[in-house]
Design a protein around this motif. Structure first.
Motif, PDB file in Angstrom:
ATOM      1  N   SER A  70      -8.032  13.046  -5.854  1.00  0.00           N
ATOM      2  CA  SER A  70      -8.646  11.830  -6.415  1.00  0.00           C
ATOM      3  C   SER A  70      -8.339  11.350  -7.801  1.00  0.00           C
ATOM      4  O   SER A  70      -7.850  10.527  -8.157  1.00  0.00           O
ATOM      5  N   ARG A 110      -3.558   5.714  -1.083  1.00  0.00           N
ATOM      6  CA  ARG A 110      -3.892   6.817  -0.218  1.00  0.00           C
ATOM      7  C   ARG A 110      -3.167   8.154  -0.831  1.00  0.00           C
ATOM      8  O   ARG A 110      -2.002   8.230  -0.688  1.00  0.00           O
ATOM      9  N   THR A 115       1.079   5.645   0.498  1.00  0.00           N
ATOM     10  CA  THR A 115       0.434   7.092   0.807  1.00  0.00           C
ATOM     11  C   THR A 115       1.269   8.130   0.205  1.00  0.00           C
ATOM     12  O   THR A 115       2.721   7.823   0.348  1.00  0.00           O
ATOM     13  N   ARG A 129      -4.859  10.013  -7.029  1.00  0.00           N
ATOM     14  CA  ARG A 129      -4.789   8.641  -6.605  1.00  0.00           C
ATOM     15  C   ARG A 129      -5.275   7.643  -7.915  1.00  0.00           C
ATOM     16  O   ARG A 129      -4.638   6.323  -7.854  1.00  0.00           O
ATOM     17  N   ASP A 180      -7.724  13.908   1.762  1.00  0.00           N
ATOM     18  CA  ASP A 180      -7.345  12.752   2.133  1.00  0.00           C
ATOM     19  C   ASP A 180      -8.494  11.833   1.166  1.00  0.00           C
ATOM     20  O   ASP A 180      -9.469  11.873   1.595  1.00  0.00           O
ATOM     21  N   THR A 181      -7.730  11.067   0.417  1.00  0.00           N
ATOM     22  CA  THR A 181      -8.588  10.262  -0.460  1.00  0.00           C
ATOM     23  C   THR A 181      -9.089   8.963   0.328  1.00  0.00           C
ATOM     24  O   THR A 181     -10.069   8.283  -0.147  1.00  0.00           O
ATOM     25  N   ASP A 182      -8.758   8.705   1.524  1.00  0.00           N
ATOM     26  CA  ASP A 182      -8.983   7.547   2.301  1.00  0.00           C
ATOM     27  C   ASP A 182     -10.581   8.122   2.897  1.00  0.00           C
ATOM     28  O   ASP A 182     -11.122   7.427   3.511  1.00  0.00           O
ATOM     29  N   SER A 183     -10.500   9.535   3.086  1.00  0.00           N
ATOM     30  CA  SER A 183     -11.928   9.843   3.840  1.00  0.00           C
ATOM     31  C   SER A 183     -12.794  10.507   2.761  1.00  0.00           C
ATOM     32  O   SER A 183     -14.090  10.647   3.263  1.00  0.00           O
ATOM     33  N   ARG A 230       0.850  -1.233   0.054  1.00  0.00           N
ATOM     34  CA  ARG A 230       0.087  -0.070  -0.029  1.00  0.00           C
ATOM     35  C   ARG A 230       0.892   1.146  -0.047  1.00  0.00           C
ATOM     36  O   ARG A 230       1.852   1.033   0.611  1.00  0.00           O
ATOM     37  N   SER A 240      -7.743   0.496  -3.633  1.00  0.00           N
ATOM     38  CA  SER A 240      -7.843   0.411  -2.413  1.00  0.00           C
ATOM     39  C   SER A 240      -6.496   0.541  -1.532  1.00  0.00           C
ATOM     40  O   SER A 240      -6.391   0.861  -0.607  1.00  0.00           O
ATOM     41  N   ARG A 241      -5.577   0.466  -2.540  1.00  0.00           N
ATOM     42  CA  ARG A 241      -4.015   0.427  -1.981  1.00  0.00           C
ATOM     43  C   ARG A 241      -3.488   1.664  -2.198  1.00  0.00           C
ATOM     44  O   ARG A 241      -2.232   1.923  -1.767  1.00  0.00           O
ATOM     45  N   ILE A 272      -2.676  12.093   0.435  1.00  0.00           N
ATOM     46  CA  ILE A 272      -3.181  13.245   1.200  1.00  0.00           C
ATOM     47  C   ILE A 272      -2.921  14.298   0.526  1.00  0.00           C
ATOM     48  O   ILE A 272      -1.512  14.752   0.658  1.00  0.00           O
TER      49      ILE A 272
END
Lengths: 292, 788
Positions: free
Chosen positions: B219, B237, B210, B222, B536-539, B208, B234-235, B239
């Motif tokens: 986005s 992220r 970051t 990513r 943050d693309t994870d949120s 993964r 999904s792997r 920021i």
């Protein structure tokens, strides 16, 4: 490739010169650092030893002495701006300093550093030439002085030898009335001159006793327009009209030797010389006549 | 949420929307504590540097990294030999290529990279990489690059298919005209010239990754990592940190992908920090654009025809085939039109979207040709614009959407319910706003009618100085839907605070503040209880980012819809637990839930009380985190929404030296509701300075080998605050958008498009001739020479 240098902090001018003598070409004096830091970061200069002049006594300050004004090499551009009211010759210098860079940079950049950097586009150098300025130089073997015209020898080169230091620039203040003016073409409010002209006119009893015209940014060093000067020298102020200014200014194009670069073309620069000289002459003349 | 029945009358009830609230990060910015990517460090981080091509077009024959790897402190080197050969794409085809493929397509192109314990060691190691290049023929001129025999820069070829918009019948338009005027303009390339530099840190944990970097398109970055490395989304992220002024420079950039590549190779976090020169000479720039066009006009001032052929140079890696050219719509009242756009690669630095792409350039040409018509007629340029520019409800010509449709309009709309479509504005028609109101208001405030003395006539002459006024207009889109739907998430916390998650980045235009205003107004809670995550693309759900004037219109729509959904859930709970009412009877104001039922006036429950009520007993877990999101797609914005600017300028031209001074500048803008007048004014003046800079000074200068000569702020001249006249106010139109949040539309790009035409026209009026941009002193003098 890994860039670092030794920082040296002399206590006296003599000690600074001794350090410079010892370390030679790759030792640099640090005045305001505004040019040097950029040149070092961009790899244009290599520095092994940096000799910091900022704490030395006796190199800063602008002093009115009999017959001359002495501008310490470490006086800042901002000091020059603030000394504008000291004498009529200082007005043009102050006005010119205010055109340079930004207030923040002006409080760091020094007059001596600006001259020693010897950029062909420097704003102050043609004006110092027009004002008959001299440079006071000190080296291991004593002091000497040289005219600003002879001090500036080429693109980023001066008459200083590797171990000499510029102490001050002296601007004469003759008993007769002298007015100077500087004009340039620049792009935005913060820019260096694409092309510039400086003039000084001295009048005694209503007659021009001395006229000096110098161009900037059109050759490696400021260029005098002597044929233009001789048009005006000896003329009564009241006799000078627009035609004479035009004629004097007209000689400027012939002595300009500009290059074409990313800022402007040689043709444009040459063409602007007479325009700027005429405008500077009109300005200086207006002030000469104005109060009399 | 779809189209709204709200009107301007609703504005008086708002507590937060429309208010000039100071930006959330003002204190951090002023004190210098805001962290940009260059400021960030992570534990165990090492440093990377990129080896750049000394040639504009060359192929690596051999590359030997032995000596570099042997240098103490070097941790690893990447070349095209250890790079996945997947193609990645930046948003809007601003980059299409592999991370490294051993071919240099512009001077300064990325060829390899080194990771080392310090930047100095990494830089020293670059000099120890031995590369043998095979030089390839290079082509720098866009028109030459279009020729079939030109050196081909990409495997897809240099030339993209033309992007064509046409309506009516051009021949008929010519017949109906009483006269036709035409021109050709070649534009220099503008540089975004960001004042801040950028950096990227990449760290892999297992498989993964970051990335921390300053980006306005988290986005899309990513997605680019996913494409280039072939790993699941999904792997990845991202920021995204604040970028500071970006203007399109800091979307995704290949150096970010190289950082990820190096970090994967050396199994440590790697930071690559670009120098000022790298920021200006290796990332992106505005296209060089060449435009030829004509307009036909009747003697009564009605345009009958608009026909333009426009070339854009994509540089090495741009792949754009269109420019969002919304000047076409703005001047689209002519009944016959044809616009063709040709994208072509050259061996110059990659070109892509810069603020008001297309509308700064083609827009200036269209405005010039329109002005030439008005000159023939002796007609006031304000009047000519009022007569020929689009009004609400009229057809949009720039049917961008249709170009991307695989089939008919009907197929495009398949799956969208009839009910929903009925709530949408009429597709391919302008939904609201225009230049009409702002031209009228602006002309009055500027005292246009007393200052404008006729075409080519200065209002004052003082020796060599001529003073005159000009007016220019610009339009741009309000986000484009084709790369994906926008979304946002709004969470209400048990303490009554809320958090917005929307991937817009922070490029200094205040979206962290204005999006929070949208959410706070919709939720009915105080502004300072709303915080926002933009990077943050994870949120954050997918968003196009802050590009194509997407932010206020499309993301703002999503933020409001998400807040509305969260509020619905909150009121559901409150209605059941406290009011014994359906949620429709309830609302929230200032953080207090109340009922519209007069009998329940005395029940007042704060959001915090409502949600804390469940603390320890929330068996269904329904109050610990209320999460709202849009419940349907946003109507396709590009088919009906535009924003407009009209600028009025007073200039002084020195006809001996060619110097231009701006004496007065009035910006007017139609963006529907102004969410935050303070933020907006900043955007408007910033846009005007960007457009004015392009008009007068800004131009990248290339040498004969395609190298940029002025990749620094000494010789790339940006207008500074003191170059720009200070006028207190921006004048806004009063339109209310039927779709945008609280009637707002987008704002940031039309101002950049309007400034140039206004200045060019004012200069024309001062000196009696057109001067092509950049109108440098030298170019002004040259144009004046041509007059005599």
């Amino acid at each position: 490739m890994i860039r670092q240098f030794d920082y040296l902090r002399p206590d006296t001018v003599d000690a600074a010169i001794a350090m410079k003598s010892r370390h030679g070409e790759r030792a640099c004096y640090w005045a305001g650092g505004t040019d040097l830091m950029l040149q070092w970061r961009q790899g244009e200069v290599t520095i092994d030893h940096c000799i910091d002049l900022t704490h030395l006594n006796g190199l800063d300050g602008i002093e009115a002495l009999p017959g001359e004004i002495r501008i310490g090499a470490m006086a800042t551009l901002d000091d020059l701006d603030r000394a504008a009211s000291m004498h009529p010759v200082m007005k043009a210098l102050g006005d010119t300093a205010r055109l340079m860079c930004t207030k923040q940079t002006r409080t760091l950049a020094t007059v001596g550093g600006n001259m020693c950097n010897a950029s062909p586009g420097a704003d102050l150098s043609p004006l110092f030439v027009a004002l008959e300025s001299r440079c006071l130089i000190q080296g291991p073997n004593g002091r000497r002085d040289v005219s600003m015209e002879d001090f500036l020898t080429g693109v980023n080169t001066t008459d200083l030898t590797a171990d000499e230091l510029l102490r001050a620039i002296v601007v004469p203040t003759p008993p007769a009335r002298r007015e100077a003016s500087y004009r340039r073409v620049a792009r935005t409010v913060v820019d260096i001159a694409l092309v510039s002209a400086a003039v000084s006119l001295t009048a005694d009893a209503g007659t021009i006793t001395d006229a000096r015209i110098a161009l900037g940014s059109v050759a490696p060093v400021p260029v005098r327009v002597q044929e233009g000067e001789s048009v005006l020298a000896g003329m009564a102020l009241g006799d000078i009209d627009a035609k004479h200014l035009e004629e004097a200014a007209g000689h400027a194009a012939a002595v300009a030797r500009p290059i074409t670069d990313v800022r402007a073309g040689a043709g444009y620069r040459t063409r602007m010389c007479p325009v700027l000289v005429r405008r500077a002459l009109a300005d200086a003349l207006g002030r000469l006549g104005g109060d009399e | 949420m779809a189209a709204t029945t709200e009107t301007t009358g609703h504005r008086s009830a708002w507590r937060i929307a429309g208010k000039g609230i100071p930006v959330k990060d003002a204190r951090e910015k002023v004190t210098g504590s805001l962290k940009y990517a260059v400021d960030l460090e992570v534990q165990g981080m090492v440093h990377g540097k990129i080896l750049r091509s000394p040639h504009a077009h060359a192929r690596i024959v051999s590359i030997d990294t032995t000596r570099a790897e042997a240098l103490p402190g070097v941790l690893g080197v990447v070349t095209h030999h250890d790079t996945p050969q997947n193609v990645w794409e930046n948003a809007w085809f601003n980059y299409r290529g592999k991370i490294l493929d051993g071919i240099a397509r512009f001077h300064g192109d990325d060829m390899a990279a080194v990771a080392a314990v310090s930047e100095d060691v990494a830089e020293a190691a670059l000099g120890l990489i031995d590369v043998e290049y095979e030089l390839l023929d290079a082509v720098f001129d866009p028109e030459e690059a279009m020729q079939p025999e030109a050196p081909q820069i990409r495997e897809e070829g240099n030339l993209r298919d033309p992007y064509v918009v046409e309506w009516g019948d051009v021949a008929k338009g010519a017949d109906e005209a009483d006269f036709i005027v035409e021109t050709e303009i070649r534009f220099a390339s503008q540089q975004m010239a960001p004042l801040g530099r950028n950096a990227c840190i990449a760290e892999w944990n297992g498989d993964r990754v970051t990335l921390w970097t300053s980006s306005q398109t988290p986005s899309e970055l990513r997605d680019g990592i996913h494409e280039a490395f072939g790993i699941p989304l999904s792997r990845v992220r991202v920021i995204a940190l604040p970028s500071g002024s970006s203007f399109g420079n800091w979307w995704s950039a290949n150096f970010m992908l190289i950082t990820a590549l190096l970090a994967r190779k050396v199994r440590k976090p790697v930071k690559i920090e670009l120098s000022n020169e790298e920021c200006m000479a290796t990332v992106k720039r505005r296209h060089i654009e060449i435009s030829r066009g004509r307009m036909g006009c009747r003697n009564d001032g009605t345009l009958t025809l608009a026909e333009f052929d426009h070339i854009i140079d994509n540089g090495g890696y741009g792949f754009k085939d269109d420019v969002g050219f919304f000047c076409v719509d703005n001047w689209g009242r002519a009944e016959h039109g044809h616009y063709a756009i040709h994208g072509v690669n050259t061996n110059l630095l990659t070109a892509g979207c810069m603020r008001a792409v297309g509308d700064v350039t083609l827009g200036s040409v269209v405005e010039r040709v329109a002005d030439m018509c008005a000159i023939r007629l002796g007609m006031d340029p304000v009047e000519f614009r009022l007569k020929n520019q689009i009004k609400p409800g009229e057809r949009l010509r720039m049917q961008h959407s249709r170009q991307y449709m695989k089939g008919s309009l009907e197929q495009y709309l398949e799956g969208i319910s009839e009910k929903q479509r009925q709530e949408w504005p009429k597709l391919f028609h302008l939904s609201s706003g225009s230049t009409d109101e702002i031209l009228r208001k602006g002309a009055e405030a500027f005292e246009w009618s007393s200052k404008w003395k006729g075409w080519g006539v200065p209002y004052a002459v003082d020796g060599p100085r001529r003073r005159a006024v000009g007016v220019g207009t610009g339009a741009h889109v309000c986000g484009v839907e084709f790369e994906g739907n926008v979304s946002a998430v709004v969470r209400i916390n048990p303490d009554g605070s809320a958090k917005v998650h929307c991937a817009v980045g922070r490029q200094g235009q205040g979206s962290e503040t204005t999006q929070a205003q949208v959410a706070a107004e919709e939720l009915g809670i105080p502004f300072d209880k709303v915080e926002i995550e933009t990077g943050d693309t994870d949120s954050c759900p997918w968003s196009h980012g802050s590009l194509a004037s997407n932010t206020m219109y499309r993301v703002g729509w999503a933020t409001r819809a998400a807040a509305n959904d969260a509020k619905r859930q909150l009121l559901e709970i409150a209605g059941r637990e406290f009011f014994d009412s359906p949620r429709q009877e309830l609302d929230v104001a200032d953080g207090v839930i109340y009922s519209r039922d007069p009998n329940k006036r005395n029940i007042r429950i704060t959001v915090e009380e409502a949600l804390n009520h469940f603390r320890g007993t929330d068996a269904l877990g329904q109050a610990s985190s209320i999460t709202g999101r849009p419940q349907g797609p946003m109507p396709p914005a590009s088919t009906f929404a535009r924003h407009f600017a009209a600028h009025f300028v007073d200039v002084e031209v020195d006809i001996e030296t060619g110097e231009i001074r701006l004496l007065d500048f009035l910006a007017t803008q139609d963006s529907g509701t102004i969410m935050n007048p303070q933020v907006m004014k900043n955007q408007m003046i910033g846009g005007a300075i960007c457009g004015a800079g392009f008009a007068i000074y800004e131009a990248l200068s290339f040498d004969d080998d395609g190298r940029i000569l002025n990749a620094n702020l000494l010789d790339y001249k940006l207008l500074r605050a003191a170059d720009f006249p200070l006028r207190g106010d921006v004048i806004y139109g009063d339109s209310y958008d039927p779709v945008g949040p609280f009637g707002a539309r987008s704002a940031g790009e039309a101002p950049a498009a309007a400034a140039g035409p206004a200045i060019a026209q004012a200069v024309y009026n001062a000196v009696g001739t057109w001067v092509d941009m950049p109108m440098t002193p030298e170019n002004v003098v040259t144009a004046l020479d041509a007059l005599h």
